[in-house]
Design an enzyme around this catalytic site. Sequence first.
Site, PDB file in Angstrom:
ATOM      1  N   LYS A  13     -17.533   8.614  12.384  1.00  0.00           N
ATOM      2  CA  LYS A  13     -16.206   9.165  12.688  1.00  0.00           C
ATOM      3  C   LYS A  13     -16.275  10.363  13.641  1.00  0.00           C
ATOM      4  O   LYS A  13     -17.349  10.944  13.858  1.00  0.00           O
ATOM      5  CB  LYS A  13     -15.523   9.554  11.374  1.00  0.00           C
ATOM      6  N   TYR A  39      -6.454   0.872   9.787  1.00  0.00           N
ATOM      7  CA  TYR A  39      -6.203   1.506   8.493  1.00  0.00           C
ATOM      8  C   TYR A  39      -4.859   1.068   7.894  1.00  0.00           C
ATOM      9  O   TYR A  39      -4.329   1.749   7.014  1.00  0.00           O
ATOM     10  CB  TYR A  39      -6.267   3.028   8.627  1.00  0.00           C
ATOM     11  N   ASN A  96     -14.820  12.745   6.815  1.00  0.00           N
ATOM     12  CA  ASN A  96     -15.973  12.452   5.948  1.00  0.00           C
ATOM     13  C   ASN A  96     -17.050  11.617   6.641  1.00  0.00           C
ATOM     14  O   ASN A  96     -17.799  10.887   6.015  1.00  0.00           O
ATOM     15  CB  ASN A  96     -15.508  11.830   4.625  1.00  0.00           C
ATOM     16  N   HIS A 122     -17.222   5.541   7.965  1.00  0.00           N
ATOM     17  CA  HIS A 122     -16.454   4.478   7.303  1.00  0.00           C
ATOM     18  C   HIS A 122     -17.423   3.348   6.981  1.00  0.00           C
ATOM     19  O   HIS A 122     -18.341   3.083   7.759  1.00  0.00           O
ATOM     20  CB  HIS A 122     -15.359   3.931   8.232  1.00  0.00           C
ATOM     21  N   GLU A 177     -13.242  -6.717   9.489  1.00  0.00           N
ATOM     22  CA  GLU A 177     -13.447  -5.469  10.244  1.00  0.00           C
ATOM     23  C   GLU A 177     -14.454  -5.657  11.378  1.00  0.00           C
ATOM     24  O   GLU A 177     -14.304  -5.063  12.450  1.00  0.00           O
ATOM     25  CB  GLU A 177     -13.887  -4.359   9.279  1.00  0.00           C
TER      26      GLU A 177
HETATM   27  P1  ADP Z   1     -13.389   5.097   1.903  1.00  0.00           P
HETATM   28  O1  ADP Z   1     -13.520   5.518   3.350  1.00  0.00           O
HETATM   29  O2  ADP Z   1     -14.415   5.765   1.032  1.00  0.00           O
HETATM   30  O3  ADP Z   1     -13.361   3.597   1.725  1.00  0.00           O
HETATM   31  P2  ADP Z   1     -10.504   5.059   1.467  1.00  0.00           P
HETATM   32  O4  ADP Z   1     -10.536   3.649   1.969  1.00  0.00           O
HETATM   33  O5  ADP Z   1      -9.835   5.327   0.161  1.00  0.00           O
HETATM   34  O6  ADP Z   1     -11.987   5.658   1.380  1.00  0.00           O
HETATM   35  O7  ADP Z   1      -9.795   5.986   2.546  1.00  0.00           O
HETATM   36  C1  ADP Z   1      -9.974   5.764   3.923  1.00  0.00           C
HETATM   37  C2  ADP Z   1     -10.162   7.088   4.606  1.00  0.00           C
HETATM   38  O8  ADP Z   1      -8.963   7.855   4.505  1.00  0.00           O
HETATM   39  C3  ADP Z   1     -11.223   8.015   3.977  1.00  0.00           C
HETATM   40  O9  ADP Z   1     -12.539   7.697   4.383  1.00  0.00           O
HETATM   41  C4  ADP Z   1     -10.783   9.366   4.481  1.00  0.00           C
HETATM   42  O10 ADP Z   1     -11.150   9.585   5.854  1.00  0.00           O
HETATM   43  C5  ADP Z   1      -9.265   9.240   4.393  1.00  0.00           C
HETATM   44  N1  ADP Z   1      -8.756   9.742   3.112  1.00  0.00           N
HETATM   45  C6  ADP Z   1      -8.885   9.147   1.892  1.00  0.00           C
HETATM   46  N2  ADP Z   1      -8.289   9.873   0.929  1.00  0.00           N
HETATM   47  C7  ADP Z   1      -7.780  10.973   1.553  1.00  0.00           C
HETATM   48  C8  ADP Z   1      -7.037  12.112   1.119  1.00  0.00           C
HETATM   49  N3  ADP Z   1      -6.700  12.279  -0.164  1.00  0.00           N
HETATM   50  N4  ADP Z   1      -6.671  13.026   2.043  1.00  0.00           N
HETATM   51  C9  ADP Z   1      -6.983  12.866   3.357  1.00  0.00           C
HETATM   52  N5  ADP Z   1      -7.668  11.811   3.837  1.00  0.00           N
HETATM   53  C10 ADP Z   1      -8.072  10.876   2.954  1.00  0.00           C
HETATM   54 MG    MG Z   2     -11.951   2.223   2.418  1.00  0.00          MG
END
Ligand code: ADP
Ligand code: MG
Length: 140
Positions: A11, A51, A114, A117, A128
């Site tokens: 990212k 997304y 974070n 992905h 994807e």
């Molecule tokens: P992952 O990436 O671990 O699969 P999710 O699919 O739940 O997690 O979420 C997609 C992305 O959205 C996350 O990697 C993060 O960048 C963002 N995200 C998830 N939860 C939050 C939150 N509470 N606040 C802000 N951004 C979030």
């Molecule tokens: Mg996810």
Amino acid sequence: MAIERTLSIIKPDATRRNLTGKINARFEDQGLKIVGQKRLLLTEAQAKKFYGVHADRSFFGELCAFMTSGPVVVQVLQGEGAVAKNREIMGATNPANAAPGTIRKDFAESVEANSVHGSDSLENAKIEIAFFFAETEIVE
Ligand code: ADP
Ligand code: MG
């Protein structure tokens, strides 16, 4: 376990800090092979579509803004149980909850920024991967 492919994205928070090589080393050192890779600037439309499953979440707008704020590296990782293995190497979504030694524990800036992905199922991995790669761009 079967050989699988999964989609990974490095990212913008990570490309900004020049962490592509360090993150790729985590995958390679733990048995995943990078069989496709390219650096892109996502459009707003691409981020929203990718997304789309999160469209109703409160963070959706900010997430799409973040994902288009700088370059990303999209990649196809291949290996034994690659989908689950990549999720293990990444660590929990929120770095505060991520296990020691995971990418998110070591590199993530926040729950949003974070660093990586990873596809969450084999079915989604196929969708994807096809979102970003032609078959000819994936080479074992
Ligand atoms: P992952 O990436 O671990 O699969 P999710 O699919 O739940 O997690 O979420 C997609 C992305 O959205 C996350 O990697 C993060 O960048 C963002 N995200 C998830 N939860 C939050 C939150 N509470 N606040 C802000 N951004 C979030
Ligand atoms: Mg996810």
